[in-house]
Design a protein around this motif. Structure first.
Motif, short mmCIF file in Angstrom:
data_model
loop_
_atom_site.label_atom_id
_atom_site.label_comp_id
_atom_site.label_asym_id
_atom_site.label_seq_id
_atom_site.Cartn_x
_atom_site.Cartn_y
_atom_site.Cartn_z
N ARG A 1 0.92 -1.22 0.15
CA ARG A 1 0.03 0.05 -0.04
C ARG A 1 0.88 1.36 -0.04
N TRP B 1 -5.45 -3.00 -3.73
CA TRP B 1 -5.33 -3.48 -2.38
C TRP B 1 -5.24 -2.19 -1.41
N PRO B 2 -6.19 -1.92 -0.49
CA PRO B 2 -7.53 -2.70 -0.18
C PRO B 2 -8.38 -3.01 -1.45
N GLY C 1 -9.56 -8.34 3.25
CA GLY C 1 -8.97 -7.19 3.75
C GLY C 1 -8.52 -7.35 5.12
N ARG C 2 -7.82 -5.90 5.63
CA ARG C 2 -7.21 -6.04 6.80
C ARG C 2 -8.68 -5.94 7.82
N ALA D 1 -4.70 -9.20 7.24
CA ALA D 1 -5.80 -9.55 6.60
C ALA D 1 -6.08 -10.84 6.51
N PRO E 1 -13.98 -6.11 6.50
CA PRO E 1 -14.11 -5.62 4.96
C PRO E 1 -15.13 -6.63 4.25
#
Length: 572
Positions: free
Chosen positions: A271, A353-354, A443-444, A509, A568
């Motif tokens: 990221r 990403w995300p 996701g996280r 994640a 998420p």
């Protein structure tokens, strides 16, 4: 295959680093080169890579050479047959730069140079690339970090760093040949220590733990440095810890899997580089999440296969063929993120990403009689509760045991039952109702809690758990926060006993399809031991306490203090 062993490559300071070269056929041509720098004794790696019966190759040395690549592997400074004194990170950035430029000057190099490898092999790639050697073409760091992974956010990764420290003590002993009698004494001490690692993990004060004080070790006793400076980032900047990933200017393929203990770091690096890296990196950055370490059952395969029966080699050879051989194979025409889901195994490319399509959904913590242990009535619901709190006592002399595998005992399963953990009264357990339909989460994961403690410092942990229809429970990801640095290492502050604070607990994640009939669960506790060192609740530096203090913990979940789990969710 032509093999050239133990070339002593000189560095600028006169230290020579042992290097092996593997060339296709008779070695008379020029080839694209894949290079690896190894802190674990290159012969140990080569033995497995050259053995056709070895089950878990990660470098594919023979196959790369068969496919027309030269392959080089070098012992890092102070390890194996290389000269110098070993200490993690010391010289790796500079040595890596010089190694790439040495490769470029060799008759068998065609000018294209790449690198690959997991864990520490990935870290040295990032260190090298951050120095911008002119002739490095691309890298493939797998399950790794740009900083030492043994401590983060003021917390010591006790289990993993202990195992790694002892391993490196042996590897450094190989260098130049330790005196046989001295090696025998060291070996006998470590064998005795390894027979009872639980005794080592529980040793107090931790700075006097025997494994970190074996006098025969022929390297700097850096475990003490970990403890002394784990919350002092300024101490580490001089050795590129962390290295400057925003200075990297070559294509990068990150590879990890959902259960890798370094996966959160890979996601963070991707990221950061995607948002702030050089234009070249932003355009040519890729993130692949797949089962390159085998964990049977939850993946839907025990063979470590990717989509359509592809292997990890099929993935990385596409990358190197494109960047080192110039083969137009479609690798860079596909979206940048490739991942799979667990539970229900599905593969797919994603644009970011995300994931842009992931919607953050908050599940608020609640209980009536109390969430202590699986016998309590802790719940997760999308409605905000009006009142409530849960309490428990955290005794550092009786910490919650880690049930996550790999970083404690490398042979352990990555996917482990949480039944024993959830029987404890000092573990708060919150569950959703039984799901009526599949729910996809990619996701996280984070838990946001409001809590107070009777101590001046303490930890809070969070763990995401899948509850099967038969009641079996398996961990998916977890996180931890240390009270006095909850706002960052640059803002340390002891806690006021009884005061209510917000704690944001970042987990890793996951990519999980929770099936109909399953439940989603969150565990809250104050220890995850021995994966992480125990907070002794005293406010003292890590490793100095001979005994700890019992802390009374309160987790609030009312309208003014809405504690929640955030997932998420993908609209199925």
């Amino acid at each position: 295959m032509k093999i050239i062993k133990d070339i002593m490559v000189p560095m600028e300071d006169g230290v020579r680093l042992a290097t092996d070269v593997f060339l296709p056929d008779d070695g008379t041509g020029k080839y694209p080169v894949i290079h690896v720098r190894c802190p674990y004794v290159k012969e140990n790696i080569e033995k497995g890579e050259l053995d056709d019966d070895f089950p878990d190759r990660q470098f594919f040395l023979k196959r790369f050479v068969e496919d027309g690549y030269a392959f080089t592997i070098q012992d890092c400074r102070g390890t194996g047959k290389s000269e110098g004194m070993y200490k993690p990170w010391i010289g790796d950035a500079e040595d890596g730069y010089q190694f790439v430029e040495w490769i470029y000057q060799q008759d068998w190099c065609d000018g294209k140079i790449g690198s690959l490898g997991p864990s520490n092999f990935g870290s040295v790639q990032l260190l090298t690339a951050s120095m911008r050697p002119p002739h490095l073409t691309c890298i493939v760091p797998m399950g790794t970090d740009c900083a030492m992974p043994f401590f983060k956010n003021g917390i010591l990764q006790l289990g993993g760093s202990s195992i790694w420290y002892m391993q490196q003590a042996y590897n450094s002993a190989v260098r130049g040949g330790m005196d046989p009698e001295r090696f025998k004494r060291m070996d006998e001490k470590f064998k005795k220590i390894r027979e009872n690692m639980d005794e080592q993990y529980n040793w107090l004060p931790l700075r006097e733990v025997p494994f970190a004080n074996v006098e025969e070790v022929d390297m700097e006793l850096f475990f003490h440095e970990f403890m002394e400076h784990l919350d002092d980032p300024a101490h580490w900047t001089g050795i590129h810890n962390p290295c400057d990933i925003l200075n990297i200017n070559v294509p990068v393929l990150f590879i990890t899997n959902w259960y890798d203990h370094l996966a959160p770091n890979v996601f963070d690096m991707y990221r950061t580089m995607k948002n702030h890296g050089t234009p070249l990196v932003q355009k040519n950055l890729r993130l692949y999440i797949g089962p390159w370490r085998k964990y049977a059952g939850i993946e839907g395969t025990c063979d470590g296969l990717w989509d359509n029966g592809r292997t990890l080699y099929d993935v990385v050879i596409d990358w190197f063929d494109y960047w080192l051989k110039g083969i137009e194979n479609g690798m860079m025409e596909r979206p940048p993120v490739f991942l799979h889901t667990m539970g229900k195994v599905e593969w797919g490319y994603r644009s970011s990403w995300p994931l842009k399509e992931a919607v953050p959904v908050r599940y608020f913590l609640s209980s009536v009689c109390g969430a202590n242990s699986v016998k309590g009535d802790g719940s997760l619901a999308t409605e905000l509760p009006e009142c409530g709190k849960d309490e428990f006592d955290y005794d550092p002399m009786n910490p919650v045991q880690s049930r996550t595998g790999l970083v404690i005992h490398p042979g352990d399963s990555l996917r482990q039952s949480q039944a024993v953990v959830e029987e404890r009264e000092d573990v708060l357990v919150y569950s959703t109702p039984v799901l009526e339909k599949d729910m996809t989460v990619i996701g996280r994961i984070r838990a946001h809690i409001w809590a107070s403690t009777s101590a001046v410092d303490t930890d809070f942990t969070a763990k995401l758990v899948d509850v099967l229809p038969d009641g079996e429970t398996y961990s998916l990801c977890e996180g931890i926060v240390r009270g006095h640095v909850k706002n960052g290492l640059d803002k340390p502050e002891l806690l006021i006993p009884g005061a209510i604070y917000e704690y944001d607990i970042e987990m890793s994640a996951t990519g999980m399809v929770f099936g109909a009939g399953h439940r989603i669960r969150l565990e809250i506790a104050s220890s995850n031991f021995p994966k992480h060192d125990r907070n002794m609740n005293t406010g003292h530096p890590c490793g100095v306490d001979k005994e700890g203090i019992v802390a009374h913990q309160v987790v609030y979940h009312d309208a003014a203090h809405p504690s929640f789990l955030e997932l998420p969710v993908i609209d199925n």
